[in-house]
Design a protein around this motif. Structure first.
Motif, PDB file in Angstrom:
ATOM      1  N   TRP A   4     -22.916  66.252 -24.939  1.00  0.00           N
ATOM      2  CA  TRP A   4     -21.790  65.396 -25.283  1.00  0.00           C
ATOM      3  C   TRP A   4     -22.072  64.647 -26.576  1.00  0.00           C
ATOM      4  N   GLN A   5     -23.290  64.124 -26.745  1.00  0.00           N
ATOM      5  CA  GLN A   5     -23.646  63.415 -27.973  1.00  0.00           C
ATOM      6  C   GLN A   5     -23.560  64.347 -29.176  1.00  0.00           C
ATOM      7  N   GLN A   6     -23.990  65.589 -29.008  1.00  0.00           N
ATOM      8  CA  GLN A   6     -23.907  66.555 -30.096  1.00  0.00           C
ATOM      9  C   GLN A   6     -22.453  66.828 -30.465  1.00  0.00           C
ATOM     10  N   GLN A   7     -21.591  66.947 -29.474  1.00  0.00           N
ATOM     11  CA  GLN A   7     -20.175  67.168 -29.733  1.00  0.00           C
ATOM     12  C   GLN A   7     -19.563  65.977 -30.461  1.00  0.00           C
ATOM     13  N   GLU A   8     -19.926  64.774 -30.035  1.00  0.00           N
ATOM     14  CA  GLU A   8     -19.447  63.561 -30.703  1.00  0.00           C
ATOM     15  C   GLU A   8     -19.900  63.534 -32.164  1.00  0.00           C
ATOM     16  N   GLN A   9     -21.149  63.895 -32.391  1.00  0.00           N
ATOM     17  CA  GLN A   9     -21.699  63.905 -33.745  1.00  0.00           C
ATOM     18  C   GLN A   9     -20.977  64.948 -34.604  1.00  0.00           C
ATOM     19  N   ASP A  10     -20.706  66.114 -34.034  1.00  0.00           N
ATOM     20  CA  ASP A  10     -19.985  67.155 -34.760  1.00  0.00           C
ATOM     21  C   ASP A  10     -18.574  66.698 -35.131  1.00  0.00           C
ATOM     22  N   GLN A  11     -17.897  66.032 -34.185  1.00  0.00           N
ATOM     23  CA  GLN A  11     -16.554  65.535 -34.460  1.00  0.00           C
ATOM     24  C   GLN A  11     -16.584  64.473 -35.547  1.00  0.00           C
ATOM     25  N   SER A  12     -17.565  63.614 -35.494  1.00  0.00           N
ATOM     26  CA  SER A  12     -17.702  62.566 -36.507  1.00  0.00           C
ATOM     27  C   SER A  12     -17.941  63.176 -37.885  1.00  0.00           C
ATOM     28  N   LEU A  13     -18.771  64.192 -37.953  1.00  0.00           N
ATOM     29  CA  LEU A  13     -19.039  64.871 -39.222  1.00  0.00           C
ATOM     30  C   LEU A  13     -17.764  65.501 -39.782  1.00  0.00           C
ATOM     31  N   ARG A  14     -17.008  66.183 -38.924  1.00  0.00           N
ATOM     32  CA  ARG A  14     -15.743  66.796 -39.386  1.00  0.00           C
ATOM     33  C   ARG A  14     -14.760  65.737 -39.873  1.00  0.00           C
ATOM     34  N   ARG A  15     -14.728  64.594 -39.172  1.00  0.00           N
ATOM     35  CA  ARG A  15     -13.843  63.501 -39.572  1.00  0.00           C
ATOM     36  C   ARG A  15     -14.240  62.977 -40.955  1.00  0.00           C
ATOM     37  N   MET A  16     -15.539  62.812 -41.173  1.00  0.00           N
ATOM     38  CA  MET A  16     -16.025  62.332 -42.475  1.00  0.00           C
ATOM     39  C   MET A  16     -15.707  63.343 -43.579  1.00  0.00           C
ATOM     40  N   GLN A  17     -15.849  64.622 -43.288  1.00  0.00           N
ATOM     41  CA  GLN A  17     -15.535  65.660 -44.269  1.00  0.00           C
ATOM     42  C   GLN A  17     -14.040  65.636 -44.602  1.00  0.00           C
ATOM     43  N   TRP A  18     -13.214  65.487 -43.579  1.00  0.00           N
ATOM     44  CA  TRP A  18     -11.770  65.460 -43.788  1.00  0.00           C
ATOM     45  C   TRP A  18     -11.381  64.248 -44.637  1.00  0.00           C
ATOM     46  N   GLN A  19     -11.955  63.077 -44.320  1.00  0.00           N
ATOM     47  CA  GLN A  19     -11.653  61.862 -45.077  1.00  0.00           C
ATOM     48  C   GLN A  19     -12.076  62.010 -46.538  1.00  0.00           C
ATOM     49  N   ALA A  20     -13.203  62.613 -46.770  1.00  0.00           N
ATOM     50  CA  ALA A  20     -13.658  62.831 -48.156  1.00  0.00           C
ATOM     51  C   ALA A  20     -12.670  63.728 -48.880  1.00  0.00           C
ATOM     52  N   GLY A  21     -12.176  64.757 -48.198  1.00  0.00           N
ATOM     53  CA  GLY A  21     -11.189  65.661 -48.803  1.00  0.00           C
ATOM     54  C   GLY A  21      -9.874  64.956 -49.092  1.00  0.00           C
ATOM     55  N   GLN A  22      -9.440  64.074 -48.208  1.00  0.00           N
ATOM     56  CA  GLN A  22      -8.202  63.328 -48.403  1.00  0.00           C
ATOM     57  C   GLN A  22      -8.283  62.377 -49.588  1.00  0.00           C
ATOM     58  N   GLN A  23      -9.486  61.913 -49.873  1.00  0.00           N
ATOM     59  CA  GLN A  23      -9.676  60.980 -50.986  1.00  0.00           C
ATOM     60  C   GLN A  23     -10.128  61.709 -52.250  1.00  0.00           C
TER      61      GLN A  23
END
Length: 174
Positions: free
Chosen positions: A93-112
């Motif tokens: 579960w922690q690994q899945q949370e970390q993966d989701q957080s990484l994707r969110r950070m990547q998406w935010q960087a792309g949006q900016q």
């Protein structure tokens, strides 16, 4: 008083008999758990849980299928396996949370309209115990000694983790 008599009385609700029975078997269960967990704190916790479970389920013990000590070992083993499964699920579960957080950070960087460096992707592939020392050393400039102090590990361990992590990062980025 013999064990089978204590068991009979405990099943009938005699708390003193149950207490004596558990006292007689606690060390046996603890030592068994110590051998399978190799961790004294975990063994103590599971041994206590085993005793609680025995108190709750003593009326289910019939003595025909196994000795009392075997019944306790079965309870202890099941509690240990349940805990191991729970830890495995938590880690997943922690690994899945970390993966989701990484994707969110990547998406935010792309949006900016910011670049998401490949180094961050490579860093995300490292295990946490290797990633932290690398970041502290190469992004923040701490010495091996300072990192060891912060993480409460030996300086040599820090050097080793940084070395192996850099080796893995070079391989990922090549």
């Amino acid at each position: 008083m013999e064990e089978h008599e204590l068991i009979r009385q405990a099943i009938q609700g005699d708390n003193a008999a149950l207490s004596l029975l558990l006292q007689q078997h606690y060390a046996f269960v603890y030592k068994y758990l110590l051998k399978i967990t190799l961790d004294s704190h975990m063994s103590e916790d599971i041994a206590q849980e085993t005793m609680v479970k025995c108190i709750e389920k003593i009326r289910l013990y019939n003595g025909r299928q196994s000795k009392f000590s075997s019944w306790l070992i079965t309870i202890a083993t099941n509690l240990f396996l349940d805990q191991a499964r729970r830890k495995k699920r938590e880690k997943l579960w922690q690994q899945q949370e970390q993966d989701q957080s990484l994707r969110r950070m990547q998406w935010q960087a792309g949006q900016q309209n910011e670049n998401w460096p490949e180094v961050l992707n490579a860093l995300s592939e490292l295990q946490q115990e290797a990633r932290i020392p690398v970041i502290l050393k190469h992004y923040y400039g701490y010495t091996y000694e300072e990192i060891g102090h912060m993480l409460e590990i030996a300086e040599g361990t820090v050097k080793s983790r940084v070395h192996h992590a850099l080796k893995q990062l070079r391989k990922e980025l090549a």
